[in-house]
Design an enzyme around this catalytic site. Structure first.
Site, mmCIF file in Angstrom:
data_model
loop_
_atom_site.group_PDB
_atom_site.id
_atom_site.type_symbol
_atom_site.label_atom_id
_atom_site.label_comp_id
_atom_site.label_asym_id
_atom_site.label_seq_id
_atom_site.Cartn_x
_atom_site.Cartn_y
_atom_site.Cartn_z
ATOM 1 C CE LYS A 183 -2.820 10.865 3.162
ATOM 2 N NZ LYS A 183 -3.186 9.822 2.321
ATOM 3 C CE LYS B 214 -6.761 13.669 0.412
ATOM 4 N NZ LYS B 214 -6.972 12.395 -0.406
ATOM 5 N NE ARG B 215 -3.705 9.648 10.218
ATOM 6 C CZ ARG B 215 -3.516 8.854 11.017
ATOM 7 N NH1 ARG B 215 -4.103 7.608 11.175
ATOM 8 N NH2 ARG B 215 -2.425 9.253 11.718
ATOM 9 C CG HIS C 271 -2.142 -0.994 1.203
ATOM 10 N ND1 HIS C 271 -3.211 -0.813 0.702
ATOM 11 C CD2 HIS C 271 -1.952 -2.169 1.939
ATOM 12 C CE1 HIS C 271 -3.925 -1.799 1.054
ATOM 13 N NE2 HIS C 271 -3.259 -2.821 1.592
ATOM 14 C CE LYS D 57 -14.122 5.509 1.029
ATOM 15 N NZ LYS D 57 -13.397 5.761 1.943
ATOM 16 C CB THR E 187 -10.432 4.756 -1.089
ATOM 17 O OG1 THR E 187 -9.890 5.037 0.391
ATOM 18 C CG2 THR E 187 -9.543 3.347 -1.616
HETATM 19 C C1 26Q Z 1 3.361 0.217 10.276
HETATM 20 C C2 26Q Z 1 4.464 0.055 11.113
HETATM 21 C C3 26Q Z 1 4.254 0.340 12.394
HETATM 22 C C4 26Q Z 1 3.303 1.352 12.647
HETATM 23 C C5 26Q Z 1 2.132 1.529 11.728
HETATM 24 C C6 26Q Z 1 2.391 1.044 10.544
HETATM 25 C C7 26Q Z 1 1.332 1.263 9.535
HETATM 26 C C8 26Q Z 1 -0.109 1.573 9.700
HETATM 27 C C9 26Q Z 1 -0.937 1.753 8.752
HETATM 28 C C10 26Q Z 1 1.480 1.680 8.228
HETATM 29 C C11 26Q Z 1 0.693 1.992 7.209
HETATM 30 C C12 26Q Z 1 -0.733 2.179 7.828
HETATM 31 C C13 26Q Z 1 -1.615 2.483 6.478
HETATM 32 C C14 26Q Z 1 -1.521 2.854 5.367
HETATM 33 C C15 26Q Z 1 -2.497 3.303 4.301
HETATM 34 O O1 26Q Z 1 -3.658 3.497 4.807
HETATM 35 N N1 26Q Z 1 -1.970 3.474 3.121
HETATM 36 C C16 26Q Z 1 -3.278 3.854 2.164
HETATM 37 O O2 26Q Z 1 -3.711 2.598 1.567
HETATM 38 C C17 26Q Z 1 -4.639 2.947 1.012
HETATM 39 C C18 26Q Z 1 -5.649 1.618 0.427
HETATM 40 O O3 26Q Z 1 -4.802 1.078 -0.301
HETATM 41 C C19 26Q Z 1 -4.372 3.857 -0.150
HETATM 42 O O4 26Q Z 1 -5.637 4.192 -0.845
HETATM 43 C C20 26Q Z 1 -3.794 5.033 0.108
HETATM 44 O O5 26Q Z 1 -3.098 5.741 -1.028
HETATM 45 C C21 26Q Z 1 -2.526 4.561 0.965
HETATM 46 O O6 26Q Z 1 -2.044 5.633 1.623
#
Ligand code: 26Q
Length: 813
Positions: A558, A552-553, A361, A664, A660
């Site tokens: 971004k 978004k975050r 991702h 929406k 995503t």
């Molecule tokens: C990893 C290691 C330690 C702590 C946290 C994490 C961690 C947690 C959540 C790393 C990444 C995430 C989430 C990532 C995320 O939401 N990515 C998004 O995924 C979406 C679905 O595929 C995409 O549409 C977005 O572009 C992407 O940023």
């Protein structure tokens, strides 16, 4: 032998009279409340329990069918699920909405009010967790046999408050009033071990651990829309292996007697609120391993119960890794097969590669998981040895191939020797899986050429694309019931299960009455949001203004900062030329910053400070307003997205894997202003260049520009110069004029090329204004976005996963 008696039970009926009684029955006998004094929470829980009853039979039947007619099943492992509220979705999926509404109405209770009261479980950070939720919905709707596996955090994503313009985090105690949807599965529990050492014997040695905890299951029903298939989401909660250390307890050492129990339960106590960095935390590794170990044991155990062998495991089981967070599943499966089911290494490894697949991702290097070898060795000594063996075999295989030079070997080794010996989790995922996918065409291409370029040379067919999608049931059906109604009337209701049917809307783009109705719906949705803003933030906004949203975050890539820069430039222009024909705009921001991400928190603060100055400047009147809506969540998104005119998808090209919310927004008739990044590119292909506002450099150009980034050049631009000087000189932070001094020339880095894309963004925003001045043209463009959104259903994504990766078929196919 006497025949076992058939057990009879009375199934709940779904007509209004029965539902009424069932709800009242639950209120009295399960909640223990007198109807006359029950409050809305009591009623809500009574309704949830009765609706759950109506779903249980289909659910148990699905599980039964899976056992008796065992096709290959998929198991989706994700450390996050952002499910959103459940009640309205359950009612619409099962077709019970009208009956329940009437039943409650006859008891003078308003169903919609109850639905709004339901807690919104935030067991995820953002896109990745919400994608998992959309996928669960699609798996059931399409009738695929699937299990979702995750963690039941006691505290979900923090609640965001804005105090003095700054983000303040509050805990999310989502279980405070109980969660009536779940089933506690006392018997579905697995021992998870940690620590200790390995005695070298047999193929993988014998693990003597020094700590154990118990993972226990809580199941949720995942109904499909208008189908009998009802899958399970199983979330693990950590408990002490043995409740109390009785010896200590009896000696009066209560604190230490409880210590072990508390330590164990800490593992699933909180969701890490970071979606990019924050590695190296032991507790996070414990979380990942608990998820993985309980899940793998559960899958193999259930398989063995049916087949009494694991020889056919790879024919019957697919396991999908949602990012690398659950990648320890790979060594765990090998461990379980070799230790508990007497498999040989070779057989276990062969099956492993057939069973696993993995979705990447992100390409952001800081977001790629790498764990210190020392930490894994201490916590999971046997897994480290298994990883070493996988790596050794793989590198031997490389050395024999044409790619075997030392530099190549160093790059593809699972162990990164250059950065303090760390395990590259993404490498392990690639080597242990038969398919690896990215989440949009651009991202998948970059993934296969850059991040995993070396691996793609060895296995060119392993890397594929599956573009993300979203469920139309929630993102139109629940979020925008008025639009859903209009669609039903004009093109029938098939769009819910076959989103490409939306293309039938094209015939109405010149139909005045359709345009008018679309307009009216958008206006109503905007009014609802305006009321929310007034009631909660005391800011008055005009629903006739253009509603422009970036939700978004908060992340530097971004580029909320690019949006804000444009806002400040516009503000300055309004002041200079107040009588020009300005298109009134309300610029909305919403999103959380990771608590440790100082820059992102600074961005929230400056957005709020700029908002305060602009909103209180009488000279601006209603031409520009800036609104930051706190605590972005699934339910806030459901309220905001249907009210949007313009959607900001402005990440630096090459950095947003897919996005995503862009999908929406177009489903709800908002127009995108965006860069050629992530799924924006495919959206542009579908809606046509004339129905999307694209600006900025391409991913390729971004790389070139970075080689000789000339900040000075952009600084000469008067608009930019003034806006940045306003910020750095304290115009928006009068109480602390130096707060944003980092924006001063010299300190300012602009890694994400805000300034390089500014001019193009600015000019494109002018085009947006021009279109908005012509309401009919705007409406046509918005409607074309809806009509062309068919491809962005998560049903389409899941169909592709099923065919290209998992090799599974619907239960009743
Ligand atoms: C990893 C290691 C330690 C702590 C946290 C994490 C961690 C947690 C959540 C790393 C990444 C995430 C989430 C990532 C995320 O939401 N990515 C998004 O995924 C979406 C679905 O595929 C995409 O549409 C977005 O572009 C992407 O940023």
């Amino acid at each position: 032998m006497e025949k076992k008696p058939t057990i009879q039970y009375s199934a709940p009926a779904s007509n209004v009279e029965h539902i009424k009684r069932a709800i009242a029955y639950k209120l009295v006998f399960s909640i223990g409340q007198i109807p006359a004094i029950a409050d809305t929470t009591d009623w809500l829980n009574a309704v949830i329990l009765s609706v759950r009853d109506l779903m249980v039979e289909d659910w148990l039947k699905t599980v039964e069918t899976e056992i008796s007619n065992p096709n290959r099943q998929v198991h989706y492992i994700s450390i996050e699920y952002l499910m959103g509220r459940t009640l309205s979705n359950a009612l619409i999926s099962t077709g019970l909405y009208d009956q329940v509404k009437q039943a409650l109405g006859e008891m003078w209770i308003d169903l919609d009010e109850l639905c709004e009261m339901e807690a919104d479980p935030g067991l995820g950070n953002g896109g990745l967790g919400r994608l998992a939720a959309c996928f669960m919905d699609s798996l059931s709707t399409l009738g695929y046999p699937a299990w979702g596996y995750g963690l039941r955090y006691d505290y979900g994503m923090f609640k965001q408050c804005i105090i003095d313009n700054k983000q303040v985090e509050k805990t999310d105690d989502w279980l405070k009033y109980g969660f009536s949807w779940e089933f506690f599965r006392d018997k579905a529990k697995h021992v998870v071990q940690f620590g200790g050492y390995v005695i070298q014997e047999g193929e993988i040695g014998k693990w003597v651990s020094d700590g154990k905890v118990m993972a226990v299951a809580y199941d949720q029903i995942i109904p499909g829309y208008n189908t009998d298939t009802t899958n399970t989401l199983r979330l693990w909660s950590a408990h002490a292996y043995d409740d109390l250390d009785m010896a200590k307890f009896n000696q009066g050492d209560y604190a230490n007697a409880l210590g072990k129990k508390t330590m164990a339960e800490n593992i699933t106590s909180i969701l890490y609120p970071d979606d990019s960095t924050e590695h190296g935390k032991v507790l996070r590794l414990l979380q990942e391993y608990l998820l993985v170990s309980a899940t793998v044991q559960d899958i193999v155990h259930r398989h063995y119960l049916v087949y009494k062998t694991v020889d056919n495991l790879a024919d019957k089981i697919a396991i999908h890794l949602n990012d690398t967070h659950p990648v320890l599943s790979i060594p765990e499966l090998i461990r379980v097969l070799v230790t508990d089911y007497q498999c040989t290494w070779d057989k276990a490894w062969e099956m492993t590669q057939k069973i696993f697949s993995y979705t990447n991702h992100t390409l952001l290097s800081e977001a790629l998981e790498c764990w210190p070898v020392s930490m894994i060795g201490k916590l999971l000594p046997q897994h480290l040895q298994i990883i070493y063996k996988i790596n050794y075999d793989f590198l031997e295989f490389c050395k024999k191939s044409k790619f075997g030079d030392t530099d190549f070997i160093r790059r593809v080794s699972i162990i990164d020797e250059d950065n303090g010996r760390r395990v590259r989790m993404a490498w392990l995922a690639v080597i242990g899986s038969h398919k690896v996918n990215g989440v949009s065409k651009l991202h998948s291409n970059l993934m296969a050429t850059e991040l995993f370029g070396d691996f793609a040379k060895i296995w060119p067919d392993k890397f594929i694309n599956v573009t993300n999608g979203v469920t139309p049931r929630r993102w139109i059906g629940i979020a925008n019931p008025k639009l859903a109604n209009l669609l039903n009337q004009r093109i029938g209701g098939d769009w819910r299960k076959n989103l490409t049917k939306l293309s039938n809307v094209k015939q109405f783009v010149n139909d005045k009455s359709f345009l008018k109705e679309f307009f009216e719906i958008k206006y109503q949705n905007k009014k609802r949001l305006a009321n929310y803003v007034f009631e909660n933030l005391h800011i008055q906004i005009d629903p006739n203004a253009m509603f422009d949203m970036q939700i978004k975050r908060i992340h530097e890539y971004k580029r909320q900062t690019l949006n804000l820069l444009h806002v400040i430039v516009r503000y300055n222009e309004i002041l200079q030329n107040p009588d020009a024909d300005w298109v009134p705009r309300v610029v909305f921001f919403s999103g959380k910053a990771a608590p440790g991400y100082v820059v992102a928190k600074g961005i929230i603060e400056i957005i709020n400070e700029v908002a305060q100055v602009i909103n209180n400047d009488a000279r601006v009147k209603n031409k520009l307003k800036v609104v930051f809506i706190p605590n972005y969540s699934v339910s806030i998104a459901e309220m905001m997205i249907p009210a949007a005119d313009l959607s900001e998808q402005i990440s630096l090209a090459g950095y947003e894997a897919s996005g995503t919310s862009n999908m929406k927004f177009i489903l709800n008739g908002a127009i995108i202003i965006g860069t050629l990044d992530g799924a924006n590119i495919e959206i542009k292909e579908c809606v046509g260049d004339e129905n999307i506002f694209i600006f900025g450099h391409t991913a390729e150009e971004v790389i070139e520009i970075r080689k000789h980034y000339d900040l000075n050049k952009y600084w000469q631009d008067q608009r930019i110069h003034k806006a940045l000087t306003d910020i750095s000189s304290g115009k928006f932070s009068p109480n602390e004029p130096n707060r944003f001094a980092p924006f001063l020339m010299g300190n300012f880095q602009d890694y994400y090329q805000n300034l390089a894309d500014f001019d193009s963004y600015y000019n494109t925003q002018k085009k947006v204004d021009a279109l908005y001045r012509d309401p009919m043209k705007w409406a046509k463009c918005a409607i074309m976005n809806i009509a062309c959104a068919g491809m962005f259903s998560s049903d389409r994504s899941i169909q592709e996963y099923a065919e290209k990766i998992w090799n599974i078929e619907p239960i009743n196919a």
